[in-house]
Scaffold this active site. Structure first.
Site, PDB file in Angstrom:
ATOM      1  N   LYS A  79       0.830  -1.202   0.000  1.00  0.00           N
ATOM      2  CA  LYS A  79       0.000   0.000   0.000  1.00  0.00           C
ATOM      3  C   LYS A  79       0.865   1.254   0.000  1.00  0.00           C
ATOM      4  O   LYS A  79       0.514   2.251  -0.643  1.00  0.00           O
ATOM      5  CB  LYS A  79      -0.927  -0.008   1.217  1.00  0.00           C
ATOM      6  N   ALA A  80       1.996   1.217   0.687  1.00  0.00           N
ATOM      7  CA  ALA A  80       2.916   2.353   0.688  1.00  0.00           C
ATOM      8  C   ALA A  80       3.384   2.653  -0.734  1.00  0.00           C
ATOM      9  O   ALA A  80       3.502   3.814  -1.131  1.00  0.00           O
ATOM     10  CB  ALA A  80       4.105   2.076   1.604  1.00  0.00           C
ATOM     11  N   LYS A 141     -21.181   2.805  -2.197  1.00  0.00           N
ATOM     12  CA  LYS A 141     -20.255   2.703  -3.320  1.00  0.00           C
ATOM     13  C   LYS A 141     -20.999   2.165  -4.546  1.00  0.00           C
ATOM     14  O   LYS A 141     -22.096   1.613  -4.441  1.00  0.00           O
ATOM     15  CB  LYS A 141     -19.087   1.776  -2.961  1.00  0.00           C
ATOM     16  N   GLU A 168      -8.641   2.427  11.746  1.00  0.00           N
ATOM     17  CA  GLU A 168      -9.848   2.549  10.932  1.00  0.00           C
ATOM     18  C   GLU A 168     -10.933   1.655  11.516  1.00  0.00           C
ATOM     19  O   GLU A 168     -10.706   0.464  11.747  1.00  0.00           O
ATOM     20  CB  GLU A 168      -9.599   2.154   9.480  1.00  0.00           C
ATOM     21  N   GLU A 183     -19.794 -10.785  -0.835  1.00  0.00           N
ATOM     22  CA  GLU A 183     -19.281 -10.144  -2.054  1.00  0.00           C
ATOM     23  C   GLU A 183     -17.764 -10.237  -2.101  1.00  0.00           C
ATOM     24  O   GLU A 183     -17.167 -10.499  -3.154  1.00  0.00           O
ATOM     25  CB  GLU A 183     -19.748  -8.686  -2.079  1.00  0.00           C
TER      26      GLU A 183
END
Length: 233
Positions: A79-80, A141, A168, A183
């Site tokens: 991710k970085a 979304k 988070e 999903e």
């Protein structure tokens, strides 16, 4: 060590570009493990206390269950890279500043209306800092995904210092979580790709489940109004 989640020798094999000794690498990743594992424990305890007190006051426990996760070191580094952080293995302080979901909680509540209630009660605590909120409940979304995402900084008290650590939190109703989990499993089994008609069907399912979520909430209020047990909720 109970907090240790990443091991330097394994990481070194995959990321030999680290400039330093294995001992230095282990110390840095142990700091990450300790801080983020501790932040998860703090929030789990805070949420449990809030839910217990809510039950005492209203005879109703809004949180069904809580799940937690700590990103793997490989996932953090990946991710970085997507965030454009150069040489992340040698710039872990920057990684920690930029990536806010290294630690995560999923708080599954009984009904959609409980999500905002629990979020507000947590954010009302004076030592919890709100970093950002993304509300996908009223504006889901494109896929149909609904949830309330809240990033907070929570205090972690160490031997000689206090650190504010971001976590988070995803607040979901039971119905939201059922759809999101299934999903995700379908995408995972198909390597992230789904046919357009499957995506459309899943979105339709999400809309139908949202309608069911709202109906269940209305039924709940009708029941509680009838027996007047939780009229102050």
């Amino acid at each position: 060590m109970a907090f240790r989640y990443y091991y330097a020798d394994i990481i070194r094999d995959k990321m030999p570009e680290f400039r330093g000794t294995d001992e230095e690498l282990q110390e840095r990743i142990d700091n990450i493990s300790l801080l983020y594992n501790s932040a998860i424990k703090v929030l789990e305890t805070r949420l449990e206390i809030i839910s217990d007190d809510f039950d005492k006051k209203h005879s109703y426990m809004p949180i069904h269950h809580v799940q937690s996760r700590l990103k793997t070191f490989e996932s953090i580094m990946e991710k970085a890279g997507r965030y454009g952080i150069e040489d992340p293995i040698n710039n872990l302080d920057t990684v920690r500043r930029e990536i806010l979901d290294i630690a995560g909680l999923r708080v599954i509540c009984n009904y959609e209306e409980d999500l905002q209630t629990m979020s507000n009660l947590l954010l009302a605590q004076e030592d919890i800092e709100m970093i950002k909120v993304k509300d996908y409940c009223d504006q889901p979304k494109e896929s149909g995904y609904r949830s309330l995402h809240v990033v907070v900084a929570v205090p972690v008290y160490l031997v000689n210092t206090k650190k504010m650590v971001p976590v988070e939190i995803q607040f979901r109703s039971i119905v939201m979580d059922a759809w999101a989990s299934l999903e995700h499993e379908l995408r995972y089994k198909n390597k992230g790709e789904l046919k357009p008609e499957i995506v459309s069907s899943l979105k339709e399912c999400a809309e139908q489940l949202h309608y069911i979520d709202e109906r269940l909430s209305k039924i709940r209020h009708e029941v509680l109004k009838d027996d007047n047990k939780y009229s102050d909720y």
